[in-house]
Design a protein around this motif. Structure first.
Motif, short mmCIF file in Angstrom:
data_model
loop_
_atom_site.label_atom_id
_atom_site.label_comp_id
_atom_site.label_asym_id
_atom_site.label_seq_id
_atom_site.Cartn_x
_atom_site.Cartn_y
_atom_site.Cartn_z
N ILE A 1 0.78 -1.18 0.05
CA ILE A 1 0.04 0.13 0.01
C ILE A 1 0.94 1.24 0.00
CG2 ILE A 1 -2.02 -1.12 1.12
CD1 ILE A 1 -1.13 0.03 3.72
N GLY A 2 2.12 0.79 -0.27
CA GLY A 2 3.13 2.28 -0.44
C GLY A 2 3.87 2.35 0.75
N GLY A 3 3.90 1.54 1.81
CA GLY A 3 4.89 1.63 3.10
C GLY A 3 3.90 2.40 4.10
N LYS A 4 4.65 2.59 5.30
CA LYS A 4 4.03 3.07 6.38
C LYS A 4 4.00 4.39 6.10
CE LYS A 4 8.11 3.16 9.35
NZ LYS A 4 8.75 2.65 10.75
N GLU A 5 4.80 5.07 5.47
CA GLU A 5 4.69 6.42 5.11
C GLU A 5 3.46 6.72 4.48
OE1 GLU A 5 7.34 4.54 4.42
OE2 GLU A 5 8.93 4.88 5.74
N ASN A 6 2.99 6.21 3.70
CA ASN A 6 1.75 6.37 3.04
C ASN A 6 0.35 6.07 3.79
OD1 ASN A 6 0.46 7.10 0.68
ND2 ASN A 6 0.05 4.86 0.23
N VAL A 7 0.55 5.69 5.10
CA VAL A 7 -0.74 5.51 6.11
C VAL A 7 -0.90 6.68 6.90
CG1 VAL A 7 -1.67 3.84 7.79
CG2 VAL A 7 -0.18 2.97 5.93
N THR A 8 -1.98 7.20 6.87
CA THR A 8 -2.26 8.25 7.77
C THR A 8 -3.28 7.91 9.00
OG1 THR A 8 -4.33 8.64 6.58
CG2 THR A 8 -2.36 9.93 5.80
N ASN A 9 -3.84 6.60 8.99
CA ASN A 9 -4.72 5.73 9.91
C ASN A 9 -5.05 4.55 9.73
OD1 ASN A 9 -5.83 5.99 12.42
ND2 ASN A 9 -7.81 6.66 11.75
N ALA A 10 -4.97 3.58 10.46
CA ALA A 10 -5.18 2.43 10.23
C ALA A 10 -5.84 1.63 11.43
CB ALA A 10 -4.00 1.59 10.18
N TRP A 11 -7.02 0.97 11.18
CA TRP A 11 -7.70 0.17 12.15
C TRP A 11 -8.58 -0.93 11.51
CZ3 TRP A 11 -9.20 4.34 9.23
CH2 TRP A 11 -10.57 4.11 8.76
N ASN B 1 2.55 -3.09 14.79
CA ASN B 1 3.81 -3.43 14.86
C ASN B 1 4.72 -2.62 13.97
OD1 ASN B 1 3.45 -4.68 17.60
ND2 ASN B 1 3.26 -6.56 16.45
N VAL B 2 4.16 -2.99 12.83
CA VAL B 2 4.95 -2.49 11.69
C VAL B 2 4.97 -0.92 11.64
CG1 VAL B 2 5.12 -2.31 8.97
CG2 VAL B 2 4.59 -4.59 10.12
N LEU B 3 3.63 -0.28 11.91
CA LEU B 3 3.30 1.09 11.61
C LEU B 3 4.07 1.67 12.90
CD1 LEU B 3 -0.28 1.28 10.31
CD2 LEU B 3 1.80 1.50 9.16
N GLY B 4 4.12 1.05 13.97
CA GLY B 4 4.21 1.69 15.19
C GLY B 4 3.40 2.51 15.80
N GLY B 5 2.11 2.18 15.50
CA GLY B 5 0.95 2.89 16.09
C GLY B 5 -0.10 2.78 15.13
N THR B 6 -1.16 3.59 14.96
CA THR B 6 -2.24 3.53 14.09
C THR B 6 -2.20 4.26 13.02
OG1 THR B 6 -3.71 4.95 15.60
CG2 THR B 6 -3.85 2.48 15.73
N GLY B 7 -1.14 4.99 12.60
CA GLY B 7 -0.91 5.87 11.56
C GLY B 7 0.48 6.74 11.83
N VAL C 1 -8.57 -11.39 11.54
CA VAL C 1 -8.25 -9.98 11.31
C VAL C 1 -7.49 -9.04 12.38
CG1 VAL C 1 -10.53 -8.97 11.72
CG2 VAL C 1 -8.98 -7.85 10.42
N GLY C 2 -8.16 -9.62 13.69
CA GLY C 2 -7.55 -8.98 14.92
C GLY C 2 -6.06 -9.14 15.10
N ASP C 3 -5.53 -10.46 14.80
CA ASP C 3 -4.40 -11.03 15.11
C ASP C 3 -3.33 -10.35 13.96
OD1 ASP C 3 -5.08 -12.61 16.90
OD2 ASP C 3 -5.39 -14.28 15.42
N VAL C 4 -3.94 -9.90 12.67
CA VAL C 4 -3.40 -9.59 11.41
C VAL C 4 -2.91 -7.96 11.88
CG1 VAL C 4 -3.02 -8.94 9.04
CG2 VAL C 4 -4.02 -10.87 9.88
N PHE C 5 -3.93 -7.49 12.53
CA PHE C 5 -4.08 -6.04 12.92
C PHE C 5 -2.91 -5.81 14.04
CE2 PHE C 5 -5.24 -2.01 15.07
CZ PHE C 5 -5.16 -1.25 13.80
#
Length: 631
Positions: A15-25, A79-85, A70-74
């Motif tokens: 999806i373009g790396g964590k730098e491309n993510v502004t929010n995740a849930w 961990n990858v994002l270091g948070g939710t965005g 999905v909960g386990d994957v999230f």
């Protein structure tokens, strides 16, 4: 089980790396992302990731459909994002409607488990009262009722937490605003006025009285309040000196936000919510079956976009204002049963063993309220079963609307486990009409699917499925396909029997399972070792002929962190069929309480006409033919 860390890291990469993510849930079945640049998302590549059922944009929200895990994957996504965005905004302009739906979904989906669990308790208590198993004065009843009502009563606190996360402001300041709305002064004054008593007014700004409003179980007032909080807090921070900002920014923010919320946003949100609930009730009362027909026939399409969670505040508001929901919950219930009926019809009519297996397991999942496996894996893929489910859902939706079927509490997943929330001692026929409605929906979709038919998957020639015992050459092909050998000695089991839905439902691909009798794994095909995690519990091989294979030892054995496993190869090695890959201490793994079943999965099953077992059951030895992947 699926390598959740690999799924998460691959999804983030595509999806373009964590730098491309502004929010995740996430919700019950899907990961949800806000992206800076949607053009960077490689949708087709994400759909091909093992463990991913589908991917799509819905408005300005990107959704990756995972299913029950999905909960386990999230957790791994966080961990990858270091948070939710990792950023504060999107580089693309969002439409007002898309942004609103995104906000609603982001606020309410984290709260659903709490609402679901307590709502189900409330439904079971209603059942206990109806059947005279207990009384309302019994000690256990009172304790359980407090549990069941706590989340709903104090809902502004829960909404405040998720809203502050969505609006990126302080959770504790948000809770402070909610605390004022539910402060005893406000609650007691409202109750006294409702009882006809006089209460002294709270006056602000030389004559402006604070309205006494019942904010228990409310959602819109606190959302507006937190939204305003986020704006004010950022404004105050801009000019507040750094040396005193920790103390004075929260103080100034609350002094501004709370009075405005009490005077403006609180009453405005309450009146708007009451009007919305009454309006929807009026619509379904007067339009009746027509409204139910339309919503019932289109609800699965709304689910496909992932925007069905936008209905949650409407449902919650209905419970607060009316005491029940006679719109979304009943219709959602019957449409879920329609998806199940179509899936089971496919399972009955299909001649393909793998299709039967997937249709049965996804049909069971739909009965429990999770319809994505049935919709994406079976019904939508074959088209006509999906049309049958839409038609049946519309008819059943009209039926339950005509009889004004009501849900009296939240239930989370709208499946058979949610039946208790439709029970009421005052309206005993309510559960009866619902039972007729869901039965009608299931039966009609089942019959419609059988009548309409569907294009069945190609079934291999009988010669391809005859057991062949010993195979000397690893690269031997059968009926234009690839032969996959058994990697371990043990007892054959169908993949559908394993205690992990990711494998049992064929989400990762088709294959077989072996209950091992020893602790040595050999290569089922010749090829390159492409996956070998540090936990050493699984090996992925890309065959010389392009077959992509995963050998997964045990369920949840990744938790052992490599203990009791020893690798004989490393990632990047080329191996030949029959070569030792790894060994494991079978006895120790069992003693630790782990299921040692070995799963052998063709992860690129979609590249083949079919993947079939050479034998369904019995003892099998290493290097015997296990599977055939037919081109």
């Amino acid at each position: 089980m699926a390598d959740n860390a690999k799924i998460a890291s691959t999804v983030i990469k595509e999806i373009g790396g964590k730098e491309n993510v502004t929010n995740a849930w996430h919700c019950v079945t899907r990961l949800r992302f806000n992206l800076k640049d949607r053009k960077l998302a490689q949708v087709d590549a994400i759909k091909d990731i093992p463990g991913v059922m589908g991917a799509q944009f819905s408005g300005d929200q990107f959704q990756v459909i995972i299913g029950n895990t999905v909960g386990d994957v999230f957790e791994e996504v966080e961990n990858v994002l270091g948070g939710t965005g990792s950023a504060s905004g999107s580089t693309e302009k969002e439409s007002i409607v898309s942004k609103l739906m995104d906000i609603i979904s982001g606020i309410f989906t984290p709260i659903l488990p709490a609402l679901a669990g307590t709502g189900l308790i409330k439904g079971l208590l209603a059942l206990a009262l109806t059947l005279h198993w207990t009384t309302a004065t019994a000690g256990w009843y009172q304790v359980l009722y407090m549990i069941s009502d706590s989340v709903f009563y104090f809902l502004p606190f829960f909404v405040a937490v998720s809203a502050t996360r969505k609006f990126k402001t302080s959770e504790y300041l948000g809770l402070s605003v909610a605390g004022v709305l539910l402060y005893p002064t406000m609650v007691n004054a409202y109750n006294a006025i409702s009882a006809g008593k006089k209460v002294a007014a709270i006056t602000l700004f030389s004559g402006v009285n604070v309205p006494y409003v019942n904010y228990t179980s409310s959602v819109i007032p606190i959302i507006l309040g937190v939204w305003f909080l986020a704006i004010v807090q950022r404004w105050v921070k801009k000019w507040m000196p750094d040396a005193i900002t920790m103390m004075f920014t929260p103080m100034v923010t609350l002094v501004i936000v709370v009075p405005v919320t009490l005077l403006v946003f609180g009453p405005l949100g309450t009146y708007a919510g009451n009007g919305l609930a009454v309006g929807i009730s009026w619509l379904f009362t007067h339009a009746g079956p027509v409204a139910g027909l339309v919503l019932g026939a289109t609800f699965p399409l709304i689910v496909m976009t992932g925007m069905h969670y936008a209905f949650v505040p409407i449902v919650v508001n209905n419970f607060k204002v009316l005491g029940y929901d006679a719109t979304i919950f009943p219709i959602n219930f019957v449409t879920n049963m329609a998806q199940a009926g179509s899936a089971f019809a496919v399972a009955i009519r299909s001649k393909n063993a793998a299709t039967k297996q997937l249709a049965t397991s996804s049909g069971i999942s739909a009965l429990l309220g999770i319809t994505e496996p049935a919709m994406y894996g079976i019904n939508l893929k074959k088209k006509k079963p999906f049309y049958a489910a839409l038609a049946a859902g519309g008819i059943a939706g009209a039926f339950v609307t005509f009889f004004a079927v009501k849900a009296f509490a939240m239930a989370g997943l709208t499946g058979l486990t949610a039946l208790p929330v439709f029970i009421s001692a005052k309206t005993p026929m309510n559960i009866v009409w619902l039972a007729i409605g869901i039965t009608m929906s299931f039966v009609l979709s089942f019959i419609f699917t059988l009548v309409l038919g569907f294009e069945d998957d190609v079934v291999a020639a009988p010669s391809a499925t005859k057991p062949v015992k010993k195979v000397a050459a690893a690269d031997k092909t059968t009926v234009g396909g690839a032969t996959i050998l058994a990697p371990v000695q043990g007892t054959l089991e169908p993949l559908s029997s394993v205690a992990d839905d990711t494998f049992a439902q064929g989400i990762m691909g088709k294959g077989a399972a072996i209950i091992p009798e020893d602790g040595e794994i050999v290569a089922p095909i010749s090829g390159k070792v492409t996956v070998l995690p540090d936990s050493k519990h699984a090996v992925g091989i890309t065959g010389d002929d392009g077959t992509e294979l995963l050998v997964h030892v045990g369920i949840d054995t990744v938790e052992l962190g490599g203990k009791f496993f020893t690798a004989a190869v490393k990632a990047g090695d080329h191996v030949t069929a029959g070569q030792k890959l790894l060994s494991f201490d079978l006895k120790q793994i069992k003693e630790k309480g782990y299921d040692p079943t070995v799963m052998i999965i063709v992860t690129n099953s979609n590249d083949f006409t079919d993947v079939l077992p050479m034998n369904e059951s019995g003892v099998i030895y290493p290097k015997e033919q296990l599977l055939v992947a037919i081109k």
